[in-house]
Every structure is written in structure tokens, then in C-alpha cells.
Write a protein that holds these residues in place. Sequence first.
Motif, mmCIF file in Angstrom:
data_model
loop_
_atom_site.group_PDB
_atom_site.id
_atom_site.type_symbol
_atom_site.label_atom_id
_atom_site.label_comp_id
_atom_site.label_asym_id
_atom_site.label_seq_id
_atom_site.Cartn_x
_atom_site.Cartn_y
_atom_site.Cartn_z
ATOM 1 N N VAL A 161 -83.473 -0.804 53.585
ATOM 2 C CA VAL A 161 -83.536 0.658 53.697
ATOM 3 C C VAL A 161 -84.478 1.225 52.636
ATOM 4 N N PHE B 123 -85.661 9.674 56.867
ATOM 5 C CA PHE B 123 -84.909 8.871 57.833
ATOM 6 C C PHE B 123 -84.468 9.705 59.018
ATOM 7 N N LEU C 284 -81.119 9.744 61.594
ATOM 8 C CA LEU C 284 -79.762 9.205 61.782
ATOM 9 C C LEU C 284 -79.168 9.870 63.011
ATOM 10 N N ILE D 244 -73.084 1.982 55.684
ATOM 11 C CA ILE D 244 -74.391 2.636 55.538
ATOM 12 C C ILE D 244 -74.921 3.095 56.890
ATOM 13 N N ILE E 102 -73.867 8.671 57.629
ATOM 14 C CA ILE E 102 -74.524 9.482 56.596
ATOM 15 C C ILE E 102 -73.849 9.310 55.236
ATOM 16 N N HIS F 55 -75.546 6.520 53.485
ATOM 17 C CA HIS F 55 -76.888 6.893 53.043
ATOM 18 C C HIS F 55 -76.828 7.701 51.743
ATOM 19 N N SER F 56 -76.023 8.759 51.786
ATOM 20 C CA SER F 56 -76.038 9.738 50.696
ATOM 21 C C SER F 56 -75.215 9.320 49.490
ATOM 22 N N TYR G 141 -78.611 6.724 48.080
ATOM 23 C CA TYR G 141 -79.547 7.655 47.453
ATOM 24 C C TYR G 141 -78.938 8.513 46.341
ATOM 25 N N THR H 299 -73.450 14.914 59.010
ATOM 26 C CA THR H 299 -74.734 14.218 59.076
ATOM 27 C C THR H 299 -75.875 15.211 58.861
#
Length: 644
Positions: A142, A252, A254, A299, A302, A305-306, A310, A408
Motif C-alpha cells: 500500500v 486511493f 476505496l 486494512i 477505511i 487505512h486511516s 496513515y 469511508t
Amino acid sequence: MQAANTNYPHKIRSESEYNETYQRSVTDPRGFWAEIADHFHWHRKWDSVLDFNFDEPKIEWFKGAKLNITENCIDRWAKSHPDKVALLWEPNDPSESHRKITYAQLLQEVSNWAKVLKSRGIGKGDRVCLYMPMIPELAFAVLACARIGAIHSVIFGGFSPASIADRVKDASAKAIITADSVMRGAKKIALKDIIDSSLEDCTVEAVIVFNRNKDTVEMKEGRDFWYSELVERLDLTAIEPAEVMDSEDPLFILYTSGSTGKPKGVVHTCGGYMVYTNYSFLNVFQYEFDDVYFCTADIGWITGHSYILYGPLSAGATTLMFEGIPNYPSPSRFWEITDKFKVNQLYTAPTAIRSLMSCGLDQFKGTDLSSLKVLGTVGEPINKEAWEWYFKYVGKEQCPIVDTWWQTETGGILISNLAGITKHKSTYATKPLPGIRPALMNDKGHRHPLSQANLSKANTQKLQGNLVVEFPWPGMIRTVWGDHERCKQTYFSAYPGNYFTGDGCFKDTDQDYRITGRVDDVLNVSGHRIGTAEVENAINACENVIESAVIGYPHPIKGEGIYAYIICQGEVTQSAVNDKIKDIIGPIAKCDKVQLVSGLPKTRSGKIMRRILRKIASGEKSWGDASTLLNPEVVDEIWKNRVV
């Protein structure tokens, strides 16, 4: 490169500071976010902090700024704290060794993956889909996409080949990254085989396969490549330079379910998303530089991801990835992991909590949990019983619970208490984060008067409405991939000048927000958003099915279960229905209850009265006057034969 700051100067440290910060953030939002963004590494600063028009919609944060998010998540920490652990990984099988990846090692691994992607002709703007286990290589891949400017689109491992193909085609993906297989509890899932099936209906230039379990899989010559073989051909000496991106370049895509059958590709961009995930992570969880943070999400959603990648990495955090499931090999697994790594913040879903509640208290024998400072919940509103169990038995009544509301589309947490700073309250998300301006709207599109004076005299239930956000924030959706009009119609048309969340909410006399659930045709099953149209389309593809209607009903573990009413001609079984759903969508959308009916309650214009079906599924015989329906007699018949 700007030095990493481990003091977190923009972290709120008292309730009075929250109040002051919130006020400043809504009176001078541009000045507020410019001050937050100034703590990051930019190749070029912005020309303007914010330009927006919700009618189009057009939202641009830090316009003209240049950056690469991976330099802020990896390089600056690898330079200042190379030996600090960035990523902890706990495998599905507790007898397998865990892994610790430092920031220096993370930089090297991401660089290696970036070189591999470039060797297959992947570059800035190309879309890459990932269908991977929860292993460090997923994080590396990613971040490697972000490093070279490719747009990543992670697909949750529970989706079917047909659902994967839909996403690959919609994104026009150039490549897929996958693995041979994954163990989820005691079950093996053959990921590469699923990808092969999905590619019968679409094409990509390359499939890069990581050999997680050393399985032998079929490899198509010219299309499929083992990661290990690609990487050994390359010169890995120099770190792959980060592609300089514009703040508003896509980071990205999603995919999330909507009220129609086709999933929406939510697009997030580089600059604003980075700033917002960092700010919300630090403040909601009150992260300190030496803490160990554990988010149990995948992952593929969302949250992962967050708040696995990140947000934590941009703060130089130690973030924990878990490959397995909460109850394997025993219900003690979360608590054993917490003790093993001395976890300080634990972020999980109400579904997991309710599932573990049903396992009794023996799961806590031999566990300590004294390292915990903060508990969090995500994905759906948490019920009172689960909140109190979590607080009492996991947090030992010492840990604040952050009940986070977001989506999301929002990129990060919008409404939540700040751990130990602002008050927590059972079943309430409580207060908006700085920079977030929520409001409640009635069905006529008017804003509720929500002043403290009015609230103190009011019945809070009368203040229930549809939740909107009146002003942009840096982490919000920019568009739906390939369909900007759908973005406009879904989020910005119901209440012009506002972002419509699709959620109902009410606000009490303490000015605290409580989310009441979806108000559109979207189900929330174990924190997964599933469109009713998606499920109905799958059911209608079954042999002998004429028509179906799907609604959500209260479920003791999932929060919301799926109840299907089906008109058929000939035999239709629940197992056949669920097999078809599994093939078309995936097992996450299987129906909990199936009722065969002779008809569906419809208005004279042909609209299905889902309100009545929802009442019946919930066991409520209070649906009101049905005499104006086209077929009122069917309601009593459905009630009489309901599945309990």
C-alpha cells in the motif's frame, strides 16, 4: 526534510483547550488548518488553504502544495528515530513468530516494493488493486503505491470473485497484488484462486503474488509474477525516491456500498487526508510517542487505512497489525495480544465486543490488561450493554472509551470524545472534533434550532434528525471514481450546501450527539455497509425467485442482521439464497432470516413499504394503517408467518 516532532504541538490536552480550539476552528477554519498542516514536510507550500463549492461539489485543500505522504509517514521518522518500531505484526497462528519492523526497515521494505511495481511498468496515476492477508507485506505494498504515485484500491478479503471483478473493472486497474492464501482462524482461504476466478471477467497487465503460506498455485505466464522472483532481480541499494504529488492528487480509491447495486469508489487525496488522519489520531486516542497502539480492523476497510497505517505512521507511532480473528484459538486472543505487546490503545468494533461478551468471563483468566489506557469502538453505534461490559471487564473501569463516528467518505473520525480530555458517555459519540460543523436536518430540509437554551427545555427525541456537516474538512471525499455526478447526488443533493451523511442522529441537553443508524437503504452488518439493492439483485438471480425485499433488523451480535422477504415460483431454500449471495457478493452479505411470501406490501405506485417489513422483522405489530396499500391483506399474512 523537516525534523519529526515527538511533542505533538497540535494535540489537545484539556477540556478547556478543546473548547477554545473548537471555537477557533469554526471561526477561522483556514487559519486553523494551515497551522496544523505546517507541522508536515511539504516540497512546496500551498497557494490557498481551502477552495470549495458544495453545489458542484468541488473541494480543494492546500491547493498548489506538493508532497509525498510516505515521506511524512516513513522517511522523517526513519531519519530521526530509525530503530523505533513502526509496525508490530501478530500472526493468525499464535505458535508462529511475530514480527517487529522498525522505521528504517519499513523504509527499505516500501522502497523494495516500489521498485518491483515500477519494474512492471506501474507509475503515477495507475490504479493497483490489493487482495491480501493482514500481513506486513500488505502495508508495504500500500505504502509503495503511495510512494510512486500509483492509486491503491484495497479489496477486503471477504469479497467474491464477481465483487472483485466489479472493482477491478471500475478502477481500470493495471495490476493486482495478492498472496497464495490466508488462514483465518482454522480456515484456509485460497486468495490466488479467487483472483484467478475474478480475472475470468476482467483483465489486468500484472498479478504480483506474495507467497504467504508457501502454497503451490497456478501462475499464468506473462501475467502472474512471484514477488520474491521480481525483487531478487533488482538493485535494492538506493532507496526509491518518493514521487512528488499535488495535494489534490488521488491517494486511493476505496469501494463502499450504496443504496443502488453498484459499489461507489470513494476517492481520497494526498494532502488533506494526511493532515486529517494525523490530527484525529493524535487527539482522539491521545497517543504519546512511546505508546503501543492496536487497531483490530482489516486494512480492506477505511479504518485500517486511516488508523492502522496513515494516521499512526504519520505520527511516528508503533502500530499493531493482527492477521487473525478475535476468538481463535480462544476468546482470550485480543487480551493475550494486549498483554504480549503492552498495548496502550485498543480500537475495535462493537460486533467483536458483543461476540466476546457471549463467551463468559473465563476469557480474562491469566490476563492482566493493565497497560491499557484508552479503549475505542468503530463501525456502528455501540449498545449500552456492550459499552458497559467493555468498560468494566476490559478497561477495569479505568480507561475512557472513545465511541468514534465516521465513514469511508469522511476519511477520519468526525464525532468522538477525546480520550481522558472530554467526557465519554455510554452510546454517545459525544462531541465533534475541531473543524467539524455537524447539524441535524428535518425531512423538509430545515436545520433544527440547537442552541443550549432550546435544548434545555426540549424533549431530546424531538431534536432527532438527519445528520449533515455544514463545512468541509481536509479528509473528506472528493469524488466517486469515474462518476462525479453520483457523488453530487449521493452526498450533496439532499440538503444543498451540506454534506449528507445518510445517518440519523439526535442531540441531548449536554450538546452530545448520538448516532441512531442509517436512514437510507444501506445495511450496517458488523460494521460493514451493504446496500439492500446489492443483496436483492443477488437473491433475484436465484432460480425460482420472482422478487425480493431485504431489510435490517436488530441482531444480538452483528448489530444489524439481514432479513429477506422472497416471492418465488417453485422451491427456494435459505441455503440456496445464501450460496448465491456468497458467489455474487461474498459471505459478509448472507441473510440471517429468509421468509417466503405471496406478495410484498406496496403502495399503489408500486413502492415497497420497507417500513412495514422492518417492523415485522423486529417483532413489532405497530405498523399503522395499511388500508391504503395496493395489497393490504398481505401484511397480516407476512406477520403470521414471520421468522422468529
